[in-house]
Design a protein around this motif. Structure first.
Motif, short mmCIF file in Angstrom:
data_model
loop_
_atom_site.label_atom_id
_atom_site.label_comp_id
_atom_site.label_asym_id
_atom_site.label_seq_id
_atom_site.Cartn_x
_atom_site.Cartn_y
_atom_site.Cartn_z
N LEU A 21 0.83 -1.22 0.00
CA LEU A 21 0.00 0.00 0.00
C LEU A 21 0.86 1.26 0.00
O LEU A 21 0.62 2.19 -0.77
CB LEU A 21 -0.94 0.00 1.21
CG LEU A 21 -2.09 -1.02 1.15
CD1 LEU A 21 -2.89 -0.97 2.44
CD2 LEU A 21 -2.98 -0.74 -0.05
N VAL A 22 1.86 1.27 0.88
CA VAL A 22 2.71 2.46 0.97
C VAL A 22 3.46 2.66 -0.35
O VAL A 22 3.58 3.78 -0.86
CB VAL A 22 3.70 2.34 2.15
CG1 VAL A 22 4.73 3.47 2.10
CG2 VAL A 22 2.95 2.37 3.47
N THR A 23 3.95 1.54 -0.95
CA THR A 23 4.65 1.65 -2.23
C THR A 23 3.73 2.24 -3.30
O THR A 23 4.12 3.12 -4.06
CB THR A 23 5.16 0.27 -2.68
OG1 THR A 23 5.80 -0.36 -1.58
CG2 THR A 23 6.13 0.40 -3.83
N LEU A 24 2.49 1.71 -3.34
CA LEU A 24 1.54 2.22 -4.33
C LEU A 24 1.33 3.72 -4.15
O LEU A 24 1.34 4.49 -5.10
CB LEU A 24 0.20 1.48 -4.20
CG LEU A 24 0.15 0.09 -4.83
CD1 LEU A 24 -1.22 -0.51 -4.65
CD2 LEU A 24 0.51 0.18 -6.32
N TRP A 25 1.11 4.11 -2.90
CA TRP A 25 0.89 5.52 -2.59
C TRP A 25 2.11 6.33 -3.07
O TRP A 25 1.97 7.35 -3.74
CB TRP A 25 0.66 5.69 -1.08
CG TRP A 25 0.31 7.10 -0.67
CD1 TRP A 25 0.12 8.18 -1.47
CD2 TRP A 25 0.11 7.56 0.68
NE1 TRP A 25 -0.19 9.28 -0.72
CE2 TRP A 25 -0.20 8.93 0.59
CE3 TRP A 25 0.18 6.94 1.94
CZ2 TRP A 25 -0.44 9.70 1.73
CZ3 TRP A 25 -0.07 7.71 3.06
CH2 TRP A 25 -0.37 9.07 2.96
#
Lengths: 262, 277
Positions: A21-25
Protein backbone atom coordinates in the motif's frame (compact mmCIF):
# COMPACT_ATOMS: atom_id res chain seq x y z
CA UNK A 1 7.89 -25.83 12.35
CA UNK A 2 11.28 -24.19 12.64
CA UNK A 3 10.83 -21.12 14.88
CA UNK A 4 12.88 -18.86 12.60
CA UNK A 5 10.75 -19.87 9.66
CA UNK A 6 7.59 -19.28 11.67
CA UNK A 7 8.72 -15.81 12.68
CA UNK A 8 9.61 -15.02 9.11
CA UNK A 9 6.21 -16.13 7.97
CA UNK A 10 4.35 -14.09 10.59
CA UNK A 11 6.43 -11.06 9.69
CA UNK A 12 5.73 -11.66 6.01
CA UNK A 13 1.98 -11.76 6.60
CA UNK A 14 2.13 -8.63 8.74
CA UNK A 15 4.30 -6.55 6.42
CA UNK A 16 3.27 -7.48 2.89
CA UNK A 17 0.05 -5.50 2.54
CA UNK A 18 1.28 -2.36 4.35
CA UNK A 19 4.44 -2.34 2.23
CA UNK A 20 2.42 -2.79 -0.96
CA UNK A 21 0.00 0.00 0.00
CA UNK A 22 2.71 2.46 0.97
CA UNK A 23 4.65 1.65 -2.23
CA UNK A 24 1.54 2.22 -4.33
CA UNK A 25 0.89 5.52 -2.59
CA UNK A 26 4.55 6.51 -3.07
CA UNK A 27 4.62 5.61 -6.78
CA UNK A 28 1.23 7.04 -7.65
CA UNK A 29 1.83 10.29 -5.86
CA UNK A 30 5.49 10.60 -6.91
CA UNK A 31 4.87 12.96 -9.79
CA UNK A 32 1.53 14.17 -8.52
CA UNK A 33 0.85 17.74 -9.50
CA UNK A 34 -2.45 17.75 -7.64
CA UNK A 35 -2.42 20.52 -5.10
CA UNK A 36 -4.37 18.51 -2.53
CA UNK A 37 -2.48 15.24 -2.89
CA UNK A 38 1.22 16.03 -2.73
CA UNK A 39 3.82 13.27 -3.24
CA UNK A 40 4.26 10.99 -0.25
CA UNK A 41 7.94 11.90 -0.22
CA UNK A 42 7.06 15.56 0.33
CA UNK A 43 4.64 14.63 3.12
CA UNK A 44 7.27 12.54 4.90
CA UNK A 45 9.95 15.23 4.63
CA UNK A 46 7.45 17.77 5.92
CA UNK A 47 6.55 15.40 8.74
CA UNK A 48 10.10 15.51 10.04
CA UNK A 49 10.41 19.28 9.64
CA UNK A 50 7.08 20.07 11.25
CA UNK A 51 6.81 17.67 14.15
CA UNK A 52 10.43 17.14 15.24
CA UNK A 53 10.74 20.80 16.06
CA UNK A 54 9.38 23.32 18.51
CA UNK A 55 5.91 21.91 17.80
CA UNK A 56 6.73 18.70 19.60
CA UNK A 57 6.81 20.65 22.85
CA UNK A 58 4.28 23.34 21.95
CA UNK A 59 1.51 21.21 20.39
CA UNK A 60 2.06 17.48 20.68
CA UNK A 61 2.97 17.46 24.36
CA UNK A 62 -0.03 19.54 25.58
CA UNK A 63 -2.43 17.41 23.53
CA UNK A 64 -1.07 14.11 24.77
CA UNK A 65 -0.92 15.37 28.37
CA UNK A 66 -4.55 16.48 28.30
CA UNK A 67 -5.51 13.20 26.72
CA UNK A 68 -3.75 11.09 29.34
CA UNK A 69 -5.02 13.12 32.31
CA UNK A 70 -8.55 13.13 30.96
CA UNK A 71 -8.52 9.44 30.15
CA UNK A 72 -7.09 8.47 33.54
CA UNK A 73 -9.67 10.67 35.21
CA UNK A 74 -12.47 9.01 33.28
CA UNK A 75 -11.25 5.52 34.21
CA UNK A 76 -10.84 6.37 37.92
CA UNK A 77 -14.23 8.08 38.18
CA UNK A 78 -15.93 5.44 36.04
CA UNK A 79 -14.61 2.43 37.95
CA UNK A 80 -15.16 4.13 41.34
CA UNK A 81 -18.76 5.11 40.69
CA UNK A 82 -19.39 1.89 38.80
CA UNK A 83 -18.37 -0.28 41.76
CA UNK A 84 -20.59 1.79 44.02
CA UNK A 85 -23.61 1.56 41.74
CA UNK A 86 -23.02 -2.04 40.80
CA UNK A 87 -23.02 -3.11 44.43
CA UNK A 88 -26.19 -1.26 45.36
CA UNK A 89 -29.27 -2.57 43.64
CA UNK A 90 -31.65 0.27 44.50
CA UNK A 91 -29.18 3.02 43.73
CA UNK A 92 -28.44 1.35 40.43
CA UNK A 93 -32.07 1.17 39.41
CA UNK A 94 -32.69 4.79 40.38
CA UNK A 95 -29.74 6.12 38.41
CA UNK A 96 -29.89 3.83 35.38
CA UNK A 97 -32.10 5.95 33.05
CA UNK A 98 -30.12 9.12 33.86
CA UNK A 99 -26.84 7.35 33.11
CA UNK A 100 -28.20 5.80 29.92
CA UNK A 101 -29.21 9.29 28.83
CA UNK A 102 -25.75 10.69 29.47
CA UNK A 103 -24.14 7.84 27.62
CA UNK A 104 -26.42 8.50 24.65
CA UNK A 105 -25.44 12.16 24.31
CA UNK A 106 -22.85 12.36 21.54
CA UNK A 107 -19.87 13.47 23.67
CA UNK A 108 -18.68 16.27 21.35
CA UNK A 109 -22.07 17.97 21.83
CA UNK A 110 -21.02 18.63 25.43
CA UNK A 111 -18.05 20.70 24.30
CA UNK A 112 -19.96 24.00 23.82
CA UNK A 113 -21.59 23.59 27.23
CA UNK A 114 -18.40 22.76 29.08
CA UNK A 115 -16.56 25.60 27.38
CA UNK A 116 -19.28 27.96 28.66
CA UNK A 117 -18.41 26.84 32.17
CA UNK A 118 -14.72 26.39 32.16
CA UNK A 119 -13.41 28.67 29.42
CA UNK A 120 -11.21 27.16 26.75
CA UNK A 121 -8.17 26.34 28.88
CA UNK A 122 -6.51 23.04 29.69
CA UNK A 123 -8.90 22.29 32.53
CA UNK A 124 -11.91 22.66 30.27
CA UNK A 125 -10.43 20.25 27.74
CA UNK A 126 -9.60 17.69 30.40
CA UNK A 127 -13.16 17.99 31.72
CA UNK A 128 -14.48 17.52 28.19
CA UNK A 129 -12.50 14.29 27.82
CA UNK A 130 -13.58 12.99 31.24
CA UNK A 131 -17.23 13.85 30.70
CA UNK A 132 -17.33 12.01 27.40
CA UNK A 133 -15.15 9.01 28.16
CA UNK A 134 -16.46 8.19 31.63
CA UNK A 135 -19.76 6.60 30.50
CA UNK A 136 -18.60 3.42 28.80
CA UNK A 137 -16.27 2.72 31.75
CA UNK A 138 -18.98 3.48 34.29
CA UNK A 139 -21.75 1.46 32.68
CA UNK A 140 -19.49 -1.50 31.89
CA UNK A 141 -18.21 -1.53 35.47
CA UNK A 142 -21.78 -1.54 36.79
CA UNK A 143 -22.62 -4.41 34.47
CA UNK A 144 -19.47 -6.33 35.41
CA UNK A 145 -19.92 -5.87 39.16
CA UNK A 146 -23.56 -6.85 38.88
CA UNK A 147 -22.76 -10.10 37.11
CA UNK A 148 -20.17 -11.40 39.62
CA UNK A 149 -20.55 -15.14 39.86
CA UNK A 150 -23.01 -16.08 42.64
CA UNK A 151 -21.06 -19.07 43.87
CA UNK A 152 -17.82 -17.09 44.09
CA UNK A 153 -19.65 -14.30 45.83
CA UNK A 154 -21.24 -16.62 48.41
CA UNK A 155 -18.00 -18.50 48.93
CA UNK A 156 -16.01 -15.38 49.66
CA UNK A 157 -18.73 -14.21 52.01
CA UNK A 158 -18.62 -17.52 53.89
CA UNK A 159 -14.87 -17.15 54.26
CA UNK A 160 -15.36 -13.71 55.70
CA UNK A 161 -13.79 -11.86 52.77
CA UNK A 162 -15.37 -8.45 53.03
CA UNK A 163 -14.67 -4.77 52.46
CA UNK A 164 -11.52 -3.85 50.57
CA UNK A 165 -10.30 -7.43 50.35
CA UNK A 166 -13.57 -8.40 48.68
CA UNK A 167 -13.21 -5.51 46.25
CA UNK A 168 -9.62 -6.33 45.44
CA UNK A 169 -9.81 -10.11 45.22
CA UNK A 170 -13.35 -10.72 44.03
CA UNK A 171 -15.26 -7.79 42.58
CA UNK A 172 -12.62 -6.03 40.51
CA UNK A 173 -11.08 -9.17 39.00
CA UNK A 174 -14.50 -10.59 38.19
CA UNK A 175 -15.60 -7.36 36.54
CA UNK A 176 -12.28 -6.70 34.80
CA UNK A 177 -13.15 -8.12 31.35
CA UNK A 178 -16.12 -5.76 31.20
CA UNK A 179 -14.17 -2.85 32.67
CA UNK A 180 -11.36 -3.30 30.15
CA UNK A 181 -13.87 -3.43 27.29
CA UNK A 182 -15.31 -0.14 28.53
CA UNK A 183 -11.84 1.32 28.85
CA UNK A 184 -11.13 0.47 25.22
CA UNK A 185 -14.23 2.34 24.04
CA UNK A 186 -13.29 5.21 26.33
CA UNK A 187 -9.85 5.45 24.78
CA UNK A 188 -11.14 6.06 21.27
CA UNK A 189 -13.72 8.56 22.58
CA UNK A 190 -10.94 10.36 24.46
CA UNK A 191 -8.88 10.76 21.30
CA UNK A 192 -11.90 12.07 19.37
CA UNK A 193 -12.61 14.58 22.14
CA UNK A 194 -8.99 15.67 22.39
CA UNK A 195 -8.98 16.50 18.68
CA UNK A 196 -12.46 18.03 18.52
CA UNK A 197 -12.04 20.20 21.61
CA UNK A 198 -8.88 21.62 20.04
CA UNK A 199 -10.54 22.16 16.70
CA UNK A 200 -13.47 23.89 18.35
CA UNK A 201 -11.51 26.40 20.36
CA UNK A 202 -7.86 26.34 21.26
CA UNK A 203 -4.53 28.04 20.95
CA UNK A 204 -2.38 24.95 20.73
CA UNK A 205 -2.51 21.22 20.28
CA UNK A 206 -2.66 18.65 17.50
CA UNK A 207 -6.26 19.22 16.45
CA UNK A 208 -5.67 22.97 16.44
CA UNK A 209 -2.53 22.68 14.30
CA UNK A 210 -4.10 20.35 11.74
CA UNK A 211 -7.09 22.63 11.24
CA UNK A 212 -4.79 25.67 11.04
CA UNK A 213 -2.75 23.96 8.32
CA UNK A 214 -5.91 23.18 6.39
CA UNK A 215 -7.24 26.75 6.68
CA UNK A 216 -3.94 28.24 5.59
CA UNK A 217 -3.71 25.68 2.76
CA UNK A 218 -0.44 24.26 4.07
CA UNK A 219 -1.31 20.95 2.46
CA UNK A 220 1.79 18.78 3.10
CA UNK A 221 1.79 20.00 6.71
CA UNK A 222 -1.87 19.07 7.01
CA UNK A 223 -1.21 15.58 5.66
CA UNK A 224 1.67 15.16 8.09
CA UNK A 225 -0.67 16.15 10.95
CA UNK A 226 -3.25 13.57 9.88
CA UNK A 227 -0.48 11.00 9.71
CA UNK A 228 0.64 11.93 13.22
CA UNK A 229 -2.90 11.66 14.60
CA UNK A 230 -3.22 8.28 12.96
CA UNK A 231 0.07 7.13 14.47
CA UNK A 232 -0.98 8.41 17.87
CA UNK A 233 -4.22 6.41 17.69
CA UNK A 234 -2.31 3.33 16.58
CA UNK A 235 0.39 3.56 19.27
CA UNK A 236 -2.18 4.12 22.03
CA UNK A 237 -4.23 1.16 20.90
CA UNK A 238 -1.05 -0.95 20.80
CA UNK A 239 -0.20 0.07 24.38
CA UNK A 240 -3.74 -0.71 25.39
CA UNK A 241 -3.52 -4.18 23.89
CA UNK A 242 -0.34 -4.84 25.88
CA UNK A 243 -2.12 -3.68 29.03
CA UNK A 244 -5.14 -5.82 28.24
CA UNK A 245 -3.04 -8.88 27.52
CA UNK A 246 -1.38 -8.54 30.92
CA UNK A 247 -4.47 -7.86 32.99
CA UNK A 248 -6.77 -10.31 31.25
CA UNK A 249 -4.34 -13.13 30.62
CA UNK A 250 -6.36 -15.42 32.92
CA UNK A 251 -9.59 -14.51 31.20
CA UNK A 252 -8.42 -15.22 27.66
CA UNK A 253 -6.94 -18.50 28.88
CA UNK A 254 -10.24 -19.40 30.50
CA UNK A 255 -12.15 -18.59 27.34
CA UNK A 256 -9.79 -20.69 25.25
CA UNK A 257 -10.09 -23.69 27.52
CA UNK A 258 -13.89 -23.32 27.65
CA UNK A 259 -13.94 -23.46 23.90
CA UNK A 260 -11.82 -26.56 23.96
CA UNK A 261 -8.76 -25.10 22.25
CA UNK A 262 -6.21 -26.70 24.63
CA UNK B 1 -6.26 -9.23 19.88
CA UNK B 2 -9.03 -9.20 22.37
CA UNK B 3 -12.31 -10.95 22.70
CA UNK B 4 -14.00 -9.06 25.49
CA UNK B 5 -15.72 -6.31 23.59
CA UNK B 6 -16.64 -8.63 20.83
CA UNK B 7 -18.36 -11.10 23.04
CA UNK B 8 -22.10 -10.65 22.68
CA UNK B 9 -23.45 -8.92 25.75
CA UNK B 10 -24.69 -11.35 28.31
CA UNK B 11 -27.01 -9.77 30.81
CA UNK B 12 -26.69 -11.78 33.99
CA UNK B 13 -29.84 -12.62 35.90
CA UNK B 14 -30.24 -10.94 39.27
CA UNK B 15 -29.71 -13.22 42.23
CA UNK B 16 -33.11 -14.20 43.51
CA UNK B 17 -32.30 -14.20 47.19
CA UNK B 18 -33.47 -11.63 49.70
CA UNK B 19 -36.62 -10.98 47.78
CA UNK B 20 -38.70 -8.43 49.52
CA UNK B 21 -41.46 -6.29 48.11
CA UNK B 22 -39.79 -3.54 46.14
CA UNK B 23 -40.70 -0.96 43.57
CA UNK B 24 -40.35 -1.95 39.93
CA UNK B 25 -37.32 -0.63 38.03
CA UNK B 26 -39.47 1.66 35.91
CA UNK B 27 -40.77 3.53 38.98
CA UNK B 28 -37.32 3.81 40.53
CA UNK B 29 -35.88 4.98 37.24
CA UNK B 30 -38.58 7.61 36.91
CA UNK B 31 -37.80 8.80 40.44
CA UNK B 32 -34.17 9.12 39.38
CA UNK B 33 -35.05 11.12 36.28
CA UNK B 34 -37.35 13.47 38.22
CA UNK B 35 -34.76 13.96 40.94
CA UNK B 36 -32.17 14.76 38.29
CA UNK B 37 -34.45 17.28 36.58
CA UNK B 38 -35.20 18.87 39.96
CA UNK B 39 -31.47 19.14 40.63
CA UNK B 40 -30.94 20.87 37.28
CA UNK B 41 -33.75 23.28 38.19
CA UNK B 42 -32.53 24.02 41.71
CA UNK B 43 -28.78 24.45 41.12
CA UNK B 44 -29.17 27.70 39.16
CA UNK B 45 -32.27 28.87 41.07
CA UNK B 46 -30.42 28.75 44.38
CA UNK B 47 -27.41 30.44 42.83
CA UNK B 48 -25.03 27.53 43.41
CA UNK B 49 -24.12 27.77 39.73
CA UNK B 50 -24.54 30.90 37.64
CA UNK B 51 -27.75 30.98 35.61
CA UNK B 52 -25.76 32.69 32.85
CA UNK B 53 -23.97 29.46 32.11
CA UNK B 54 -26.46 27.02 33.50
CA UNK B 55 -30.10 28.01 33.07
CA UNK B 56 -32.76 26.19 35.11
CA UNK B 57 -34.07 22.98 33.58
CA UNK B 58 -37.44 24.56 32.81
CA UNK B 59 -35.77 27.18 30.62
CA UNK B 60 -33.79 24.55 28.73
CA UNK B 61 -37.01 22.71 28.05
CA UNK B 62 -38.80 25.91 27.06
CA UNK B 63 -36.03 26.79 24.60
CA UNK B 64 -36.21 23.30 23.16
CA UNK B 65 -39.99 23.41 22.83
CA UNK B 66 -39.80 26.81 21.14
CA UNK B 67 -37.20 25.51 18.72
CA UNK B 68 -39.31 22.43 18.06
CA UNK B 69 -42.02 24.73 16.71
CA UNK B 70 -39.79 25.79 13.83
CA UNK B 71 -39.21 24.06 10.49
CA UNK B 72 -35.53 24.80 10.83
CA UNK B 73 -35.24 22.52 13.84
CA UNK B 74 -36.88 19.58 12.11
CA UNK B 75 -34.87 20.16 8.95
CA UNK B 76 -31.71 20.00 11.06
CA UNK B 77 -32.92 16.83 12.76
CA UNK B 78 -33.71 15.27 9.39
CA UNK B 79 -30.24 16.16 8.11
CA UNK B 80 -28.54 14.57 11.09
CA UNK B 81 -30.68 11.44 10.90
CA UNK B 82 -30.10 11.23 7.14
CA UNK B 83 -26.31 11.45 7.48
CA UNK B 84 -26.49 8.86 10.26
CA UNK B 85 -28.69 6.47 8.30
CA UNK B 86 -26.87 6.63 4.99
CA UNK B 87 -23.47 6.45 6.66
CA UNK B 88 -24.43 3.51 8.84
CA UNK B 89 -26.01 1.75 5.85
CA UNK B 90 -22.83 2.03 3.78
CA UNK B 91 -20.70 0.93 6.73
CA UNK B 92 -22.97 -2.07 7.33
CA UNK B 93 -22.90 -3.24 3.74
CA UNK B 94 -19.16 -2.83 3.42
CA UNK B 95 -18.39 -4.11 6.93
CA UNK B 96 -20.52 -7.26 6.72
CA UNK B 97 -19.49 -8.06 3.15
CA UNK B 98 -15.79 -7.63 3.69
CA UNK B 99 -15.98 -9.12 7.18
CA UNK B 100 -17.54 -12.36 5.92
CA UNK B 101 -14.98 -12.56 3.14
CA UNK B 102 -11.91 -11.79 5.25
CA UNK B 103 -13.14 -13.84 8.19
CA UNK B 104 -13.71 -16.99 6.20
CA UNK B 105 -10.58 -16.90 4.03
CA UNK B 106 -7.59 -17.68 6.20
CA UNK B 107 -4.99 -16.20 3.82
CA UNK B 108 -6.87 -12.93 3.45
CA UNK B 109 -7.20 -12.64 7.20
CA UNK B 110 -3.49 -13.12 7.75
CA UNK B 111 -2.49 -10.61 5.12
CA UNK B 112 -4.98 -7.92 6.17
CA UNK B 113 -4.73 -8.26 9.98
CA UNK B 114 -1.87 -5.79 10.43
CA UNK B 115 -3.39 -3.22 8.08
CA UNK B 116 -6.77 -3.41 9.81
CA UNK B 117 -5.12 -3.12 13.20
CA UNK B 118 -3.33 -0.02 11.97
CA UNK B 119 -6.24 1.74 10.27
CA UNK B 120 -8.90 0.94 12.85
CA UNK B 121 -7.59 3.11 15.71
CA UNK B 122 -6.93 6.08 13.40
CA UNK B 123 -9.35 8.62 14.84
CA UNK B 124 -11.94 9.49 12.22
CA UNK B 125 -11.86 13.15 13.25
CA UNK B 126 -8.28 13.26 11.97
CA UNK B 127 -9.81 13.02 8.51
CA UNK B 128 -11.82 16.24 8.97
CA UNK B 129 -9.36 18.58 7.24
CA UNK B 130 -8.85 16.09 4.43
CA UNK B 131 -12.59 15.67 3.95
CA UNK B 132 -13.06 19.43 3.78
CA UNK B 133 -10.36 19.81 1.13
CA UNK B 134 -11.34 16.87 -1.03
CA UNK B 135 -15.12 16.82 -0.66
CA UNK B 136 -15.90 20.34 0.51
CA UNK B 137 -18.42 21.22 3.17
CA UNK B 138 -21.58 19.19 3.23
CA UNK B 139 -23.11 15.75 3.30
CA UNK B 140 -20.28 13.95 1.53
CA UNK B 141 -17.68 15.04 4.08
CA UNK B 142 -20.00 14.13 6.92
CA UNK B 143 -20.59 10.73 5.36
CA UNK B 144 -16.86 10.09 5.05
CA UNK B 145 -16.45 10.57 8.80
CA UNK B 146 -19.56 8.58 9.73
CA UNK B 147 -18.66 5.66 7.47
CA UNK B 148 -15.01 5.59 8.53
CA UNK B 149 -15.89 5.55 12.22
CA UNK B 150 -18.59 2.90 12.10
CA UNK B 151 -17.09 0.67 9.38
CA UNK B 152 -14.20 -0.61 11.52
CA UNK B 153 -16.45 -1.37 14.47
CA UNK B 154 -18.64 -3.55 12.28
CA UNK B 155 -15.82 -5.13 10.26
CA UNK B 156 -13.91 -6.24 13.35
CA UNK B 157 -16.99 -7.75 14.96
CA UNK B 158 -17.90 -9.68 11.81
CA UNK B 159 -14.36 -11.03 11.43
CA UNK B 160 -14.32 -12.18 15.06
CA UNK B 161 -17.78 -13.64 14.68
CA UNK B 162 -16.88 -15.70 11.64
CA UNK B 163 -13.84 -17.08 13.44
CA UNK B 164 -15.95 -18.08 16.42
CA UNK B 165 -17.54 -20.97 14.53
CA UNK B 166 -17.67 -23.99 16.81
CA UNK B 167 -15.01 -26.54 15.72
CA UNK B 168 -17.45 -29.44 16.13
CA UNK B 169 -20.10 -27.69 14.04
CA UNK B 170 -17.49 -26.96 11.39
CA UNK B 171 -16.38 -30.59 11.26
CA UNK B 172 -20.00 -31.68 11.10
CA UNK B 173 -20.71 -29.34 8.21
CA UNK B 174 -17.67 -30.75 6.44
CA UNK B 175 -18.79 -34.35 7.04
CA UNK B 176 -22.17 -33.56 5.54
CA UNK B 177 -20.48 -31.95 2.54
CA UNK B 178 -22.24 -28.64 2.92
CA UNK B 179 -21.47 -26.42 -0.05
CA UNK B 180 -19.91 -22.97 0.23
CA UNK B 181 -23.21 -21.12 0.35
CA UNK B 182 -24.87 -23.57 2.65
CA UNK B 183 -21.91 -23.17 5.03
CA UNK B 184 -22.23 -19.40 4.98
CA UNK B 185 -26.00 -19.57 5.40
CA UNK B 186 -26.34 -22.26 8.06
CA UNK B 187 -23.00 -22.26 9.84
CA UNK B 188 -21.11 -18.99 9.55
CA UNK B 189 -23.92 -16.46 9.49
CA UNK B 190 -25.79 -17.77 12.57
CA UNK B 191 -22.51 -17.94 14.50
CA UNK B 192 -21.51 -14.46 13.45
CA UNK B 193 -24.94 -12.88 13.95
CA UNK B 194 -24.55 -12.01 17.66
CA UNK B 195 -21.25 -10.33 16.83
CA UNK B 196 -22.78 -8.56 13.85
CA UNK B 197 -25.49 -7.23 16.13
CA UNK B 198 -22.90 -6.01 18.65
CA UNK B 199 -21.20 -4.31 15.71
CA UNK B 200 -24.48 -2.72 14.63
CA UNK B 201 -25.09 -1.43 18.16
CA UNK B 202 -21.60 0.05 18.53
CA UNK B 203 -21.57 1.33 14.96
CA UNK B 204 -24.97 3.01 15.28
CA UNK B 205 -23.83 4.92 18.37
CA UNK B 206 -20.52 5.99 16.83
CA UNK B 207 -22.26 7.01 13.59
CA UNK B 208 -24.52 9.39 15.51
CA UNK B 209 -21.54 10.86 17.36
CA UNK B 210 -19.81 11.65 14.08
CA UNK B 211 -22.99 12.90 12.39
CA UNK B 212 -23.37 15.47 15.18
CA UNK B 213 -19.65 16.24 15.39
CA UNK B 214 -19.45 17.07 11.69
CA UNK B 215 -22.02 19.80 12.22
CA UNK B 216 -20.31 21.00 15.36
CA UNK B 217 -16.98 21.65 13.65
CA UNK B 218 -18.73 23.30 10.73
CA UNK B 219 -18.29 20.82 7.90
CA UNK B 220 -21.87 19.55 7.85
CA UNK B 221 -25.35 20.73 8.63
CA UNK B 222 -27.84 19.39 11.13
CA UNK B 223 -28.12 19.40 14.90
CA UNK B 224 -24.39 19.81 15.51
CA UNK B 225 -24.37 22.97 13.41
CA UNK B 226 -27.44 24.27 15.29
CA UNK B 227 -25.67 23.72 18.62
CA UNK B 228 -22.58 25.57 17.39
CA UNK B 229 -24.77 28.40 16.09
CA UNK B 230 -26.73 28.67 19.33
CA UNK B 231 -23.47 28.78 21.26
CA UNK B 232 -21.91 31.49 19.12
CA UNK B 233 -25.07 33.60 19.38
CA UNK B 234 -25.01 33.09 23.15
CA UNK B 235 -28.44 31.43 23.28
CA UNK B 236 -27.39 29.40 26.31
CA UNK B 237 -30.73 27.72 27.15
CA UNK B 238 -31.07 26.66 23.52
CA UNK B 239 -27.60 25.07 23.57
CA UNK B 240 -28.70 22.95 26.53
CA UNK B 241 -32.06 22.21 24.94
CA UNK B 242 -30.44 20.99 21.72
CA UNK B 243 -27.91 18.88 23.61
CA UNK B 244 -30.76 17.28 25.55
CA UNK B 245 -32.49 16.59 22.26
CA UNK B 246 -29.42 14.94 20.71
CA UNK B 247 -29.18 12.87 23.88
CA UNK B 248 -32.78 11.73 23.42
CA UNK B 249 -31.99 10.92 19.80
CA UNK B 250 -29.07 8.86 21.07
CA UNK B 251 -31.34 7.03 23.51
CA UNK B 252 -33.72 6.21 20.66
CA UNK B 253 -30.83 4.89 18.55
CA UNK B 254 -29.52 2.75 21.42
CA UNK B 255 -32.95 1.37 22.25
CA UNK B 256 -33.71 0.61 18.61
CA UNK B 257 -30.39 -1.21 18.27
CA UNK B 258 -31.13 -3.24 21.38
CA UNK B 259 -34.64 -4.15 20.23
CA UNK B 260 -33.22 -5.21 16.87
CA UNK B 261 -30.59 -7.28 18.66
CA UNK B 262 -33.23 -9.04 20.71
CA UNK B 263 -35.50 -9.66 17.75
CA UNK B 264 -32.81 -11.14 15.55
CA UNK B 265 -31.22 -13.13 18.36
CA UNK B 266 -34.39 -14.39 20.05
CA UNK B 267 -33.11 -17.93 19.52
CA UNK B 268 -29.66 -17.25 20.97
CA UNK B 269 -28.79 -18.30 24.51
CA UNK B 270 -27.43 -14.88 25.51
CA UNK B 271 -30.87 -13.38 24.88
CA UNK B 272 -32.97 -16.35 25.93
CA UNK B 273 -31.32 -16.36 29.35
CA UNK B 274 -32.86 -12.96 30.05
CA UNK B 275 -36.39 -14.12 29.67
CA UNK B 276 -36.44 -16.05 32.93
CA UNK B 277 -34.66 -13.35 34.93
Amino acid sequence: MNPVLRWGRTLGYALTLPVVLVTLWWVWSADSTSYYAPPLQTILTTFGDVWFSERLRADVLPSVTRLLIGYTGAVVVGVGLGVLLGANRTLRRVTEPVLEFFRAIPPPALIPILFLFAGIGDTAKVIVIISGAVWPVLLNTVEGVRAVDDVLSDTSRSYGVTGLARLRHLVLPAASPQIVAGMRQALSISIILMVISEMFASTNGLGFSVIQFQRSFAIPEMWSGILLLGLLGFVLSLLFQLFERRTLRWYHGLRRSQRGEN
Amino acid sequence: MSATEVRPARAGAEPARRRRPELPSSVLGLVGLIAFAALLELLPRTGIVSADYFPPFSEMVRALVEAAGTDRFWAATAETVQAWGIGLGIALLAGIGLGLLIGSVEVLRRFTASTIEFLRPVPSVALIPLAVLLLGLGLQSTLLLVVYASFWQILIQVIYGVQDVDPVARETARSYHLGRWARVRYLIWPTALPYVMTGVRLGAAVALILAVTAGLVGIGTGLGAEIALAQSSNAVPLVYGLVIFTGLLGVVVNLAARVLERRTLAWHSSVRADVGG
